[in-house]
Design a protein around this motif. Structure first.
Motif, PDB file in Angstrom:
ATOM      1  N   GLU A  64       0.832  -1.206   0.000  1.00  7.26           N
ATOM      2  CA  GLU A  64       0.000   0.000   0.000  1.00  7.26           C
ATOM      3  C   GLU A  64       0.869   1.260   0.000  1.00  7.26           C
ATOM      4  N   LEU A  65       1.950   1.239   0.764  1.00  8.17           N
ATOM      5  CA  LEU A  65       2.849   2.392   0.782  1.00  8.17           C
ATOM      6  C   LEU A  65       3.408   2.652  -0.617  1.00  8.17           C
ATOM      7  N   HIS A  66       3.907   1.602  -1.260  1.00  5.08           N
ATOM      8  CA  HIS A  66       4.481   1.765  -2.594  1.00  5.08           C
ATOM      9  C   HIS A  66       3.417   2.168  -3.614  1.00  5.08           C
ATOM     10  N   THR A  67       2.208   1.636  -3.456  1.00  4.16           N
ATOM     11  CA  THR A  67       1.147   1.962  -4.409  1.00  4.16           C
ATOM     12  C   THR A  67       0.761   3.434  -4.314  1.00  4.16           C
ATOM     13  N   LEU A  68       0.585   3.937  -3.100  1.00  5.00           N
ATOM     14  CA  LEU A  68       0.241   5.352  -2.933  1.00  5.00           C
ATOM     15  C   LEU A  68       1.378   6.251  -3.410  1.00  5.00           C
ATOM     16  N   HIS A  69       2.598   5.834  -3.136  1.00  3.16           N
ATOM     17  CA  HIS A  69       3.765   6.592  -3.583  1.00  3.16           C
ATOM     18  C   HIS A  69       3.778   6.670  -5.114  1.00  3.16           C
ATOM     19  N   ALA A  70       3.552   5.535  -5.762  1.00  4.72           N
ATOM     20  CA  ALA A  70       3.542   5.500  -7.222  1.00  4.72           C
ATOM     21  C   ALA A  70       2.375   6.299  -7.793  1.00  4.72           C
ATOM     22  N   LEU A  71       1.229   6.239  -7.127  1.00  4.03           N
ATOM     23  CA  LEU A  71       0.063   6.985  -7.598  1.00  4.03           C
ATOM     24  C   LEU A  71       0.322   8.486  -7.549  1.00  4.03           C
ATOM     25  N   ASP A  72       0.882   8.963  -6.457  1.00  2.67           N
ATOM     26  CA  ASP A  72       1.180  10.391  -6.354  1.00  2.67           C
ATOM     27  C   ASP A  72       2.181  10.827  -7.418  1.00  2.67           C
ATOM     28  N   ALA A  73       3.178   9.991  -7.648  1.00  2.00           N
ATOM     29  CA  ALA A  73       4.174  10.328  -8.664  1.00  2.00           C
ATOM     30  C   ALA A  73       3.525  10.431 -10.038  1.00  2.00           C
ATOM     31  N   THR A  74       2.640   9.492 -10.344  1.00  2.00           N
ATOM     32  CA  THR A  74       1.969   9.504 -11.643  1.00  2.00           C
ATOM     33  C   THR A  74       1.069  10.726 -11.782  1.00  2.00           C
ATOM     34  N   ARG A 129       5.129  -0.682 -13.219  1.00  2.21           N
ATOM     35  CA  ARG A 129       3.896  -0.556 -14.007  1.00  2.21           C
ATOM     36  C   ARG A 129       2.703  -1.126 -13.243  1.00  2.21           C
ATOM     37  N   ARG A 130       2.896  -2.252 -12.561  1.00  4.54           N
ATOM     38  CA  ARG A 130       1.804  -2.847 -11.777  1.00  4.54           C
ATOM     39  C   ARG A 130       1.392  -1.934 -10.627  1.00  4.54           C
ATOM     40  N   LEU A 131       2.365  -1.317  -9.978  1.00  8.70           N
ATOM     41  CA  LEU A 131       2.047  -0.404  -8.879  1.00  8.70           C
ATOM     42  C   LEU A 131       1.235   0.791  -9.376  1.00  8.70           C
ATOM     43  N   VAL A 132       1.636   1.334 -10.513  1.00 10.82           N
ATOM     44  CA  VAL A 132       0.925   2.487 -11.072  1.00 10.82           C
ATOM     45  C   VAL A 132      -0.508   2.102 -11.439  1.00 10.82           C
ATOM     46  N   ARG A 133      -0.667   0.954 -12.079  1.00 13.65           N
ATOM     47  CA  ARG A 133      -2.007   0.511 -12.473  1.00 13.65           C
ATOM     48  C   ARG A 133      -2.865   0.203 -11.249  1.00 13.65           C
ATOM     49  N   ARG A 134      -2.256  -0.407 -10.256  1.00 10.08           N
ATOM     50  CA  ARG A 134      -3.010  -0.732  -9.040  1.00 10.08           C
ATOM     51  C   ARG A 134      -3.488   0.542  -8.343  1.00 10.08           C
ATOM     52  N   GLY A 135      -2.605   1.523  -8.242  1.00  9.67           N
ATOM     53  CA  GLY A 135      -2.990   2.773  -7.598  1.00  9.67           C
ATOM     54  C   GLY A 135      -4.120   3.466  -8.328  1.00  9.67           C
ATOM     55  N   ASP A 136      -4.045   3.493  -9.647  1.00 11.04           N
ATOM     56  CA  ASP A 136      -5.098   4.135 -10.429  1.00 11.04           C
ATOM     57  C   ASP A 136      -6.428   3.399 -10.256  1.00 11.04           C
ATOM     58  N   ALA A 137      -6.372   2.063 -10.236  1.00  8.96           N
ATOM     59  CA  ALA A 137      -7.600   1.283 -10.078  1.00  8.96           C
ATOM     60  C   ALA A 137      -8.225   1.491  -8.701  1.00  8.96           C
ATOM     61  N   ALA A 140       5.089  12.192 -13.328  1.00  3.07           N
ATOM     62  CA  ALA A 140       6.354  11.467 -13.426  1.00  3.07           C
ATOM     63  C   ALA A 140       6.241  10.323 -14.427  1.00  3.07           C
ATOM     64  N   SER A 141       7.341  10.033 -15.098  1.00  5.10           N
ATOM     65  CA  SER A 141       7.399   8.880 -15.993  1.00  5.10           C
ATOM     66  C   SER A 141       7.560   7.608 -15.158  1.00  5.10           C
ATOM     67  N   LEU A 142       7.393   6.449 -15.797  1.00  2.00           N
ATOM     68  CA  LEU A 142       7.575   5.193 -15.074  1.00  2.00           C
ATOM     69  C   LEU A 142       8.991   5.086 -14.508  1.00  2.00           C
ATOM     70  N   ARG A 143       9.970   5.523 -15.261  1.00  4.19           N
ATOM     71  CA  ARG A 143      11.350   5.460 -14.776  1.00  4.19           C
ATOM     72  C   ARG A 143      11.531   6.363 -13.560  1.00  4.19           C
ATOM     73  N   GLU A 144      10.940   7.539 -13.594  1.00  5.74           N
ATOM     74  CA  GLU A 144      11.030   8.445 -12.449  1.00  5.74           C
ATOM     75  C   GLU A 144      10.315   7.871 -11.234  1.00  5.74           C
ATOM     76  N   VAL A 145       9.193   7.206 -11.473  1.00  5.35           N
ATOM     77  CA  VAL A 145       8.499   6.544 -10.367  1.00  5.35           C
ATOM     78  C   VAL A 145       9.408   5.487  -9.752  1.00  5.35           C
TER      79      VAL A 145
END
Length: 249
Positions: free
Chosen positions: A171-181, A214-222, A185-190
């Motif tokens: 959950e920590l990584h997912t929220l972090h990735a969601l905020d970055a997106t 990519r999975r973290l970004v998609r999970r956060g968006d979902a 931020a690009s996937l590499r920056e995330v």
């Protein structure tokens, strides 16, 4: 290299450590408050005072506040919320309601329907709905949704956990990735923000890391776009519900 202009509010991992101690309802709020349409509803709340219903809330809550400070009034139904009633026929050794003996930082809230008590301590959240007439020192009965009424509360969870389990770190990584997106931020920056510059040094040859990010970004968006309702034990949205609402003037 991460652009410092759009990384300021999401890049430091330390800013997300509080997520390690949130319960399911608090996590649901963290995902919901990031939804652009929810934030728009908050800004227009004077025109749409009943907009909270579509999000699973009785009242809209300020999305600028994280779960440590926000008090979202969720629609009823979550089985983590315990209902407390005066015990009309208590046994000899009846449990007494003792407000100040409940461990943790306590918050009393009124959501327009009733009084709610939230008690928080590291790794442990307790949520109660207090029935009218319940007073400190009274014999109390605990009602658990789907399990009826009992004279004794469930055994509390441990007050602290020495090491967060993988599900909590997710959950920590997912929220972090969601905020970055959301910050552009690009996937590499995330990936660099989450796992460090050394980890992404071979970004284009490390397919495993790219897939993980990519999975973290998609999970956060979902989770932001309706998946949070599962955490809050709310019924799923009807297909197309948000799209239709988003077109309103």
């Amino acid at each position: 290299m991460v652009d410092p202009h759009h990384a300021a509010h999401w890049y430091p991992t330390a800013a997300y450590l509080y997520v390690l101690w949130l319960d399911a309802l608090a996590l649901a709020w963290e995902y919901l408050r990031r939804h652009p349409d929810y934030r728009l509803d908050w800004r227009r709340r004077a025109r749409r005072p009943d907009a909270g219903q579509r999000w699973g809330l009785r009242l809209l809550e300020d999305p600028a506040m994280d779960a440590r400070d926000a008090h979202p009034a969720w629609l009823p139904g979550h089985d983590a919320v315990v209902q407390l009633y005066p015990d009309a026929d208590p046994p000899v050794d009846a449990e007494l309601f003792a407000f100040w003996r409940i461990p943790g930082h306590k918050q009393l809230l009124h959501d327009g329907r009733g009084l709610t008590l939230i008690a928080r301590s590291p790794g442990h959240w307790q949520r109660f709905v207090l029935a009218p007439g319940l007073e400190d020192g009274m014999a109390v009965a605990y009602a658990y949704r789907g399990r009826g009424v009992t004279h004794a509360p469930d055994t509390p969870a441990p007050m602290a956990r020495p090491r967060p389990p993988p599900a909590v770190l997710l959950e920590l990584h997912t929220l972090h990735a969601l905020d970055a997106t959301l910050a552009g931020a690009s996937l590499r920056e995330v990936g660099e923000g989450l796992f460090g510059a050394d980890a992404v040094a071979d970004w284009y040859s490390d397919g495993g890391l790219r897939s993980k990010v990519r999975r973290l970004v998609r999970r956060g968006d979902a989770l932001m776009r309706g998946g949070y309702r599962r955490l809050a034990q709310l019924p799923p949205l009807e297909k197309g519900r948000f799209e239709g609402d988003a077109k309103r003037p």
